[in-house]
Design an enzyme around this catalytic site. Structure first.
Site, mmCIF file in Angstrom:
data_model
loop_
_atom_site.group_PDB
_atom_site.id
_atom_site.type_symbol
_atom_site.label_atom_id
_atom_site.label_comp_id
_atom_site.label_asym_id
_atom_site.label_seq_id
_atom_site.Cartn_x
_atom_site.Cartn_y
_atom_site.Cartn_z
ATOM 1 N N HIS A 565 2.406 21.760 -9.037
ATOM 2 C CA HIS A 565 2.525 23.213 -9.127
ATOM 3 C C HIS A 565 3.672 23.642 -10.045
ATOM 4 C CE1 HIS A 565 3.349 27.295 -6.958
ATOM 5 N NE2 HIS A 565 2.747 27.464 -8.115
ATOM 6 N N HIS A 570 4.323 25.904 -14.125
ATOM 7 C CA HIS A 570 5.466 26.783 -14.407
ATOM 8 C C HIS A 570 6.417 26.180 -15.435
ATOM 9 C CE1 HIS A 570 5.182 29.819 -11.052
ATOM 10 N NE2 HIS A 570 4.343 28.906 -10.598
ATOM 11 N N HIS A 756 -3.105 26.429 -12.796
ATOM 12 C CA HIS A 756 -2.187 27.098 -11.870
ATOM 13 C C HIS A 756 -2.950 27.760 -10.732
ATOM 14 C CE1 HIS A 756 0.322 30.484 -10.376
ATOM 15 N NE2 HIS A 756 1.217 29.517 -10.325
#
Length: 904
Positions: A565, A570, A756
């Site tokens: 994640h 990110h 994502h």
């Protein structure tokens, strides 16, 4: 009545406001000045020396700085006086045809025009768009067609400029300028702000009068690399992750810098220029928690005004400042434990009673009451009465089944780790000189009775065995985690068998610990197998097997949050955001392609560094690596490969698919009912076709790629700076041909959108019930003859719950993931744009429309698949249809929807 008297009276009485505003509009100094200018123009021939001159009407759409949310009422009043004295908002059109020799051949400027009727509108109580007329005087023969404009804000506060649209431009008709940018008072800039039309130009195709404007705008966005950046700065620059620790608060809050070293490599993040800490000059000082909104990111990268954006910001701060101390007190009083599964279920039935009494007096006073109620589900006496997670909606026990345990490796939060087992027993890739023998102890004897008559060799040859391997990734950190944190956990390997109905059956789980005498002596392994088919639920054998699966889930939860994640979406995307804004002009076609996929990412990452992944933050509090969480993430970045983030490459690397020219997408899945891969390949192909169609409009040859100076600078900076710790890797595309550009842009869009979405928006669905996906294990598997083993025998539920995530961490964790699983009401989904006029290129717009239709067809196929009951992995024993790659969604926590970008 004089104009000054009128203005004074308007401030004295609100009841006469409307009447006075109308009066002001008729007789203000702006109107008088405009009339005087008309007389002068009539006497002088309009000041154009006989040139053919005409008026061009335009419409400006902007949003004033919101009064209530931004506490800027005084500035709004001052802005009205600025207008009265002729210090308003001016715009000057820039010629795209004729250069000015006296100004370096930059496009000639038209006369300044001012927004009309600003005065009658005080900034609204709620953020909203306002339309203004503007009239330009344009000397057609001298200036030709406008291609950009300058804007100067002479007010005391900023506004959000959405667009300028010109009507009836000679020789062109309608011209649209998409702006979407905050414009601060002119005193904040060294040069006036420039905006371009919605036409796309490669650098060498840019009209010559606009070239220097294009270059100067990019230079402004790069900045000079010096000083602390302020909110009005528009600078995109790079920094290491040297702001996670807080050594000024004590040695226990210090954290290593990530990035810039072989020991701790990491992608770059946005530079803020904050001064160093007092204790360590290499560590950036931190912003106080109450000032979380003041973390610098370029203003255009900040969240919008809608309530759910503030909901996110205030919600995260409130979890830290309100819920955490309240729950610490509560859990301390209750010995920090759940005693039974029924006790856990009370979170969804009755909530948590505040220890301070039946009021909201204990809650953070700066958080609005509606936000407290919405986030924490409070009725005044209780908080955190959570909605029932989908994983236990249909059945309170289905999550415990082996089928569901295995299915979630294919269709839940972390479907990107499971791989084909290519050799048996599994072998370690860790350096044996450092770590000794780390090979698996799982033997044929452990699994041969569950292979439907096959030998292990035959099962390997026929692609029947799979593995979820969290051994090599964790083992180098395991000794430190177990010795220096509250965690007591294992490195795990799980072997699974592919059955005839395409479901997986776990055959063996290996739990490994470092050798007590030192790493060089290898691992201590223990293997667990499922209880016999006729076992009794809740028996000792069953409970031990459930605990073994829990240790696997702990490994997988930590890997999911830190690697799948955060790092792989990110973290790795932020350098692309920075490089794109620094090196590709807003009128570059590749900028227009990629920009929607970067929205809000820098802001959410900055907030994460402040509250979530920082030393002592929520991630360290709720995941088993504790204070080693981000170090662990850094250790896995060493193995990150950009090209392998492409879904087809990822599937082939893990052995989950093999090339097959006759199959759809050119791949054959070894597990046909692999929901993440099946839906993902449809999404991937739609993105790739869109990217290929779009880029082919601007790059007709490979040479056009190589000769694009901006594109080459962009890629060079991205590789050498943005991902500078990986700059020497041979797998980076060289950006020398169209295939490399298409594949690279497709991969970026895939990471920022679908990858994502698939790994984020189902978090509450599966992890909202912590026993299903615990994040911490607090003690090792009980050994016979110990009090823990007797507890396991006599009270298996209590023993299970006292092994996995504690009550405090559970409450904090599910408070967080409920927030992070929620779509905001201003979400823009894959295949959508914030405006239909994002481009003037009709072919590009048509290609985008085809992309949207392709995604609609994907949605229809997902609905059809979810209705096919024989596809058991799409809904499983818990009866949750797989929708994490369903492109669109409504606002809220829906378990579906692919936003264009990483917005949360």
């Amino acid at each position: 009545m004089t104009h000054q008297d009128s203005s004074t009276q308007k401030l004295e009485t609100a009841s006469e406001q409307e009447e006075e505003e109308e009066y002001c509009c008729c007789w203000c100094c702006c109107c008088i000045a405009k009339g005087m200018q008309s007389i002068i123009d009539a006497l002088t021939g309009g000041g154009n020396g006989g040139q053919k001159r005409r008026e061009i009407k335009g419409t400006v759409v902007l949003m004033k700085k919101n009064v209530l949310e931004f506490n800027d009422f005084n500035a709004s009043i001052v802005d009205r006086f600025d207008e009265l004295f002729g210090r308003g908002v001016s715009l000057q059109l820039i010629s795209s045809v004729h250069g000015d020799p006296q100004n370096g051949n930059k496009g000639k400027l038209g006369k300044a025009a001012y927004l009309e009727n600003w005065i009658p509108t005080i900034a609204p109580l709620k953020a909203g768009e306002t339309s203004y007329d503007v009239t330009f005087e344009w000397e057609e023969e001298e200036l030709g067609i406008p291609g950009a404009f300058l804007i100067k804000n002479n007010h005391h506060s900023e506004f959000f400029l959405k667009s300028l649209t010109l009507q009836d431009v000679p020789g062109e008709g309608r011209i649209h300028f998409p702006c979407n940018s905050w414009v601060y008072p002119a005193k904040r800039y060294t040069k006036d702000r420039v905006f371009f039309t919605n036409k796309s130009y490669l650098p060498h195709e840019t009209p010559l009068p606009l070239v220097k404007y294009r270059e100067e705008e990019l230079a402004a966005l790069r900045g000079n690399g010096e000083g602390e950046l302020q909110e009005w700065d528009r600078v995109y620059d790079y920094a290491y992750y040297n702001d996670l620790g807080d050594p000024d608060s004590g040695a226990d809050k210090a954290r290593p810098t990530l990035g810039g070293s072989a020991e701790y490599p990491y992608p770059r993040r946005g530079r803020t220029g904050r001064p160093p800490s007092k204790s360590d000059p290499n560590v950036e000082s931190r912003v106080p928690l109450l000032m979380s909104l003041d973390i610098y990111v370029p203003r255009d990268e900040r969240f919008g005004h809608l309530k759910l954006s503030d909901f996110l910001l205030n919600g995260l701060k409130a979890i830290v400042q309100v819920v955490k101390p309240e729950l610490e007190a509560l859990c301390s009083e209750n010995r920090d434990e759940f005693d039974s599964f029924d006790n856990v279920l009370k979170l969804y039935d009755g909530g948590v009673k505040l220890p301070g009494g039946p009021t909201l007096d204990n809650l953070w006073k700066d958080v609005p009451l509606d936000i407290i109620n919405a986030i924490f589900h409070t009725d005044g006496e209780r908080i955190l009465k959570y909605p029932l997670p989908e994983v236990i909606k249909e059945s309170r026990t289905a999550w415990r089944t082996d089928e569901e345990f295995a299915r979630e490796m294919l269709a839940a939060l972390n479907p990107v780790v499971i791989s084909l087992l290519r050799e048996f027993p599994p072998r370690s890739k860790l350096d044996s000189k450092i770590y000794g023998n780390q090979d698996s102890s799982i033997s044929e004897e452990h699994i041969r009775h569950h292979l439907n008559g096959l030998t292990v060799g035959e099962a390997i040859k026929t692609n029947k065995l799979f593995i979820l391997d969290h051994h090599d990734t964790l083992m180098p950190y395991l000794r430190r985690i177990n010795n220096n944190t509250a965690s007591k956990t294992y490195a795990t390997r799980t072997i699974l068998y592919l059955q005839s109905d395409d479901t997986l059956k776990p055959l063996a789980i290996e739990l490994s610990l470092p050798h007590p005498d030192g790493d060089k002596f290898g691992a201590i392994n223990k293997v667990y197998t499922p209880p016999p088919a006729d076992h009794k639920e809740g028996s000792l054998e069953d409970t031990i097997w459930q605990l073994a699966k829990a240790y696997v889930a702990v490994n997988d939860s930590g890997y999911h949050e830190l690697i799948t994640h955060f790092l792989h979406t990110h973290g790795v995307i932020e350098p692309f955001v920075i490089a794109t804004n620094r090196q590709l002009s807003i009128i570059h076609p590749i900028y227009k392609l990629l920009h929607p996929h970067f929205r809000d990412t820098m802001n959410i990452n900055a907030l994460a560094r402040q509250i979530l992944i920082n030393g002592g933050g929520l991630v360290e509090l709720t995941l088993y690596p504790g204070k080693y969480s981000m170090e662990f993430s850094s250790s896995l970045y060493k193995y990150w490969n950009f090209t392998e983030q492409a879904l087809p490459q990822d599937l082939k690397k893990r052995g989950m698919a093999v090339p097959d020219p006759e199959s759809k997408h050119g791949l054959r899945l070894l597990i046909k009912d692999y929901p993440y891969a099946v839906d993902g390949l449809d999404i991937w192909s739609a993105i790739r076709n869109w990217v290929a169609d779009y880029t082919s409009l601007y790059y007709k040859t490979d040479e056009a790629i190589r000769s694009d100076a901006e594109l080459q600078s962009w890629w060079k900076e991205l590789v050498e700076v943005g991902h500078g710790d990986k700059r020497d890797e041979p797998w980076w595309p060289k950006m020398q041909n169209r295939d490399e550009l298409i594949e690279s842009c497709t991969t970026m869009i895939w990471i920022a959108s679908a990858l994502h979405a698939a790994t984020n928006f189902g978090q509450y669905t599966y992890s909202g019930y912590m026993p299903n996906r615990p994040t911490i294990s607090r003690r090792f598997m009980p050994e016979e003859g110990t009090p823990e083993f007797e507890e396991l025998r006599e009270n298996p539920e209590r023993a299970f719950l006292r092994t996995i995530t504690a009550r405090l961490q559970t409450l904090l964790g599910i408070s967080l993931i409920e927030l992070l699983s929620t779509h905001s009401s201003d979400e823009i989904y894959l295949g959508q744009r914030d405006t239909a006029e994002w481009t003037a290129d009709l072919e590009a717009a048509a290609a985008f429309e085809r992309f949207g239709k392709a995604l609609t067809e994907v949605e229809e196929r997902i609905v059809e698949r979810n209705g096919e009951e024989q596809l058991r992995n799409r809904y499983g024993p818990v009866k949750i249809p797989y929708t994490l790659l369903f492109p669109t969604s409504e606002a809220g926590r829906t378990g579906k929807g692919i936003p264009n970008s990483i917005t949360i």
